[in-house]
Design a protein around this motif. Structure first.
Motif, PDB file in Angstrom:
ATOM      1  N   TYR A   1      28.860 -35.972 -11.129  1.00  0.00           N
ATOM      2  CA  TYR A   1      27.526 -35.599 -11.772  1.00  0.00           C
ATOM      3  C   TYR A   1      26.555 -36.916 -11.309  1.00  0.00           C
ATOM      4  N   PHE A   2      26.780 -37.422 -10.268  1.00  0.00           N
ATOM      5  CA  PHE A   2      25.888 -39.275  -9.672  1.00  0.00           C
ATOM      6  C   PHE A   2      25.079 -37.788  -9.036  1.00  0.00           C
ATOM      7  N   LEU A   3      25.911 -37.267  -8.048  1.00  0.00           N
ATOM      8  CA  LEU A   3      25.247 -36.632  -6.275  1.00  0.00           C
ATOM      9  C   LEU A   3      23.775 -35.879  -6.986  1.00  0.00           C
ATOM     10  N   GLY A   4      24.271 -34.936  -8.301  1.00  0.00           N
ATOM     11  CA  GLY A   4      23.107 -34.360  -8.627  1.00  0.00           C
ATOM     12  C   GLY A   4      21.597 -35.160  -9.278  1.00  0.00           C
ATOM     13  N   ALA A   5      22.329 -36.209 -10.493  1.00  0.00           N
ATOM     14  CA  ALA A   5      21.245 -36.737 -10.533  1.00  0.00           C
ATOM     15  C   ALA A   5      20.431 -37.977  -9.008  1.00  0.00           C
ATOM     16  N   VAL A   6      21.135 -37.871  -8.361  1.00  0.00           N
ATOM     17  CA  VAL A   6      20.585 -38.384  -7.025  1.00  0.00           C
ATOM     18  C   VAL A   6      19.131 -37.394  -6.398  1.00  0.00           C
ATOM     19  N   ILE A   7      20.269 -36.393  -6.466  1.00  0.00           N
ATOM     20  CA  ILE A   7      19.722 -34.748  -5.838  1.00  0.00           C
ATOM     21  C   ILE A   7      18.217 -34.267  -7.252  1.00  0.00           C
ATOM     22  N   THR A   8      18.153 -34.266  -7.938  1.00  0.00           N
ATOM     23  CA  THR A   8      17.325 -34.359  -8.919  1.00  0.00           C
ATOM     24  C   THR A   8      16.473 -35.297  -8.651  1.00  0.00           C
ATOM     25  N   CYS A   9      16.463 -36.380  -8.825  1.00  0.00           N
ATOM     26  CA  CYS A   9      15.640 -37.763  -8.372  1.00  0.00           C
ATOM     27  C   CYS A   9      14.957 -37.334  -7.497  1.00  0.00           C
ATOM     28  N   LEU A  10      15.420 -37.127  -6.224  1.00  0.00           N
ATOM     29  CA  LEU A  10      14.695 -36.355  -4.908  1.00  0.00           C
ATOM     30  C   LEU A  10      14.098 -35.385  -4.920  1.00  0.00           C
ATOM     31  N   ARG A  11      14.347 -34.589  -5.857  1.00  0.00           N
ATOM     32  CA  ARG A  11      13.508 -32.741  -6.223  1.00  0.00           C
ATOM     33  C   ARG A  11      12.251 -33.386  -6.622  1.00  0.00           C
ATOM     34  N   ALA A  12      12.198 -34.534  -7.203  1.00  0.00           N
ATOM     35  CA  ALA A  12      11.439 -35.004  -8.729  1.00  0.00           C
ATOM     36  C   ALA A  12      10.403 -35.642  -7.912  1.00  0.00           C
ATOM     37  N   ARG A  13      10.277 -35.867  -6.565  1.00  0.00           N
ATOM     38  CA  ARG A  13      10.061 -37.070  -5.819  1.00  0.00           C
ATOM     39  C   ARG A  13       9.823 -38.506  -6.671  1.00  0.00           C
ATOM     40  N   SER A  14      10.833 -38.774  -7.109  1.00  0.00           N
ATOM     41  CA  SER A  14      10.965 -39.877  -8.001  1.00  0.00           C
ATOM     42  C   SER A  14      11.912 -41.013  -7.345  1.00  0.00           C
ATOM     43  N   TYR A  15      11.079 -41.273  -6.736  1.00  0.00           N
ATOM     44  CA  TYR A  15      11.645 -42.653  -5.000  1.00  0.00           C
ATOM     45  C   TYR A  15      11.937 -43.380  -5.699  1.00  0.00           C
ATOM     46  N   LYS A  16      11.412 -44.045  -6.943  1.00  0.00           N
ATOM     47  CA  LYS A  16      11.538 -45.629  -7.144  1.00  0.00           C
ATOM     48  C   LYS A  16      12.768 -45.362  -8.022  1.00  0.00           C
ATOM     49  N   THR A  17      13.112 -44.251  -9.076  1.00  0.00           N
ATOM     50  CA  THR A  17      14.952 -44.532  -9.575  1.00  0.00           C
ATOM     51  C   THR A  17      15.628 -43.349  -9.576  1.00  0.00           C
ATOM     52  N   VAL A  18      15.086 -43.138  -7.457  1.00  0.00           N
ATOM     53  CA  VAL A  18      16.877 -42.511  -6.842  1.00  0.00           C
ATOM     54  C   VAL A  18      17.953 -43.805  -6.483  1.00  0.00           C
TER      55      VAL A  18
END
Length: 63
Positions: free
Chosen positions: A26-43
């Motif tokens: 679940y949290f790995l999916g959240a990390v991948i989603t943040c990276l794909r959204a280019r939301s590097y501040k929230t990763v």
């Protein structure tokens, strides 16, 4: 549900391992989603939740 699974895992180890693997995915999916959204501040936030679960699972296998 993941935290409850980890707590029940104290009595039933197989359920705890399954809950930990589920939380890691679940949290790995959240990390991948943040990276794909280019939301590097929230990763960092999902990584902070991912790390203790991964360490706990690793220590459980080491024991």
């Amino acid at each position: 549900a993941g935290a409850a699974g980890l707590l029940v895992g104290l009595a039933v180890p197989a359920l705890g391992v399954a809950a930990a693997i589920g939380l890691i995915l679940y949290f790995l999916g959240a990390v991948i989603t943040c990276l794909r959204a280019r939301s590097y501040k929230t990763v960092a936030f999902p990584l902070l939740y991912l790390a203790p679960v991964a360490v706990t699972l690793g220590l459980g296998f080491a024991a």
